[in-house]
Design a protein around this motif. Structure first.
Motif, short mmCIF file in Angstrom:
data_model
loop_
_atom_site.label_atom_id
_atom_site.label_comp_id
_atom_site.label_asym_id
_atom_site.label_seq_id
_atom_site.Cartn_x
_atom_site.Cartn_y
_atom_site.Cartn_z
N ALA A 101 -1.33 49.27 90.46
CA ALA A 101 -0.26 50.18 90.86
C ALA A 101 0.98 49.88 90.04
N ILE A 102 1.71 50.92 89.72
CA ILE A 102 2.97 50.80 89.00
C ILE A 102 4.08 51.12 89.99
N ALA A 103 5.06 50.23 90.07
CA ALA A 103 6.18 50.43 91.01
C ALA A 103 7.49 50.27 90.27
N ALA A 104 8.50 50.94 90.79
CA ALA A 104 9.84 50.86 90.19
C ALA A 104 10.53 49.59 90.66
N ASP A 105 11.31 48.96 89.77
CA ASP A 105 12.05 47.75 90.13
C ASP A 105 13.18 48.06 91.11
N VAL A 106 13.81 49.21 90.96
CA VAL A 106 14.95 49.54 91.80
C VAL A 106 14.54 50.07 93.17
N ASP A 107 13.34 50.67 93.28
CA ASP A 107 12.85 51.20 94.55
C ASP A 107 11.38 50.83 94.70
N PRO A 108 11.06 49.69 95.34
CA PRO A 108 9.67 49.25 95.45
C PRO A 108 8.77 50.22 96.22
N SER A 109 9.35 51.11 97.03
CA SER A 109 8.52 52.07 97.75
C SER A 109 8.03 53.19 96.82
N PHE A 110 8.65 53.34 95.67
CA PHE A 110 8.22 54.32 94.68
C PHE A 110 7.10 53.70 93.87
N ARG A 111 5.86 54.00 94.24
CA ARG A 111 4.71 53.33 93.67
C ARG A 111 3.61 54.34 93.41
N GLY A 112 2.84 54.13 92.37
CA GLY A 112 1.72 55.01 92.05
C GLY A 112 0.56 54.21 91.49
N ILE A 113 -0.66 54.67 91.79
CA ILE A 113 -1.88 54.03 91.28
C ILE A 113 -2.12 54.53 89.85
N LEU A 114 -2.45 53.62 88.96
CA LEU A 114 -2.71 53.95 87.56
C LEU A 114 -4.12 54.53 87.47
N VAL A 115 -4.25 55.72 86.87
CA VAL A 115 -5.55 56.37 86.71
C VAL A 115 -5.77 56.70 85.24
N ASP A 116 -7.05 56.89 84.88
CA ASP A 116 -7.38 57.26 83.50
C ASP A 116 -7.35 58.79 83.36
#
Length: 128
Positions: free
Chosen positions: A78-93
């Motif tokens: 998962a990729i998450a933002a440093d400033v907002d940890p709730s903003f997260r997304g799973i990395l897909v191909d």
């Protein structure tokens, strides 16, 4: 050509083009042809590239760090933002398949256990 022939200035042509574009967008918006999504759950977090690295080959990368970090979420990266940890997304191909954050082996289980499943803790061995 006669002197009485109507000629259009470049300014009037630009204004006509601008009014036409704005009018087209407004008509498409009013008719519902332009779709606006209120569901922000399926919006891509970002666009990423993988750089193939071979031994001895150098590659160029920006010296500035991005404002994102990676975390392992249910066995997927998962990729998450440093400033907002709730903003997260799973990395897909490119086929929308999740990228695992572990390397599968022949002895590893085929499915990663979900965090909602109860984990049995081992009891400490007593010296009795």
């Amino acid at each position: 050509m006669s002197q009485n022939e109507a000629r259009y200035s470049i300014r009037s042509l630009f204004v006509t083009a601008l009014v036409t574009i704005i009018g087209t967008v407004l008509v498409l918006e009013a008719s519902g042809s332009i779709k606006h999504s209120d569901n922000k759950d399926h919006v891509p977090v970002g666009d990423f590239q993988a750089i193939h690295i071979t031994p001895g080959e150098t590659f160029r990368m920006s010296p500035k760090a991005s404002e994102l970090h990676a975390a392992c979420e249910n066995g997927y990266l998962a990729i998450a933002a440093d400033v907002d940890p709730s903003f997260r997304g799973i990395l897909v191909d490119y086929k929308n398949r999740g990228v695992r954050c572990y390397r599968p082996t022949a002895t590893a289980p085929a499915v990663v256990p979900q965090p909602d499943e109860p984990v049995q803790q081992e009891k400490p061995a007593s010296d009795e």
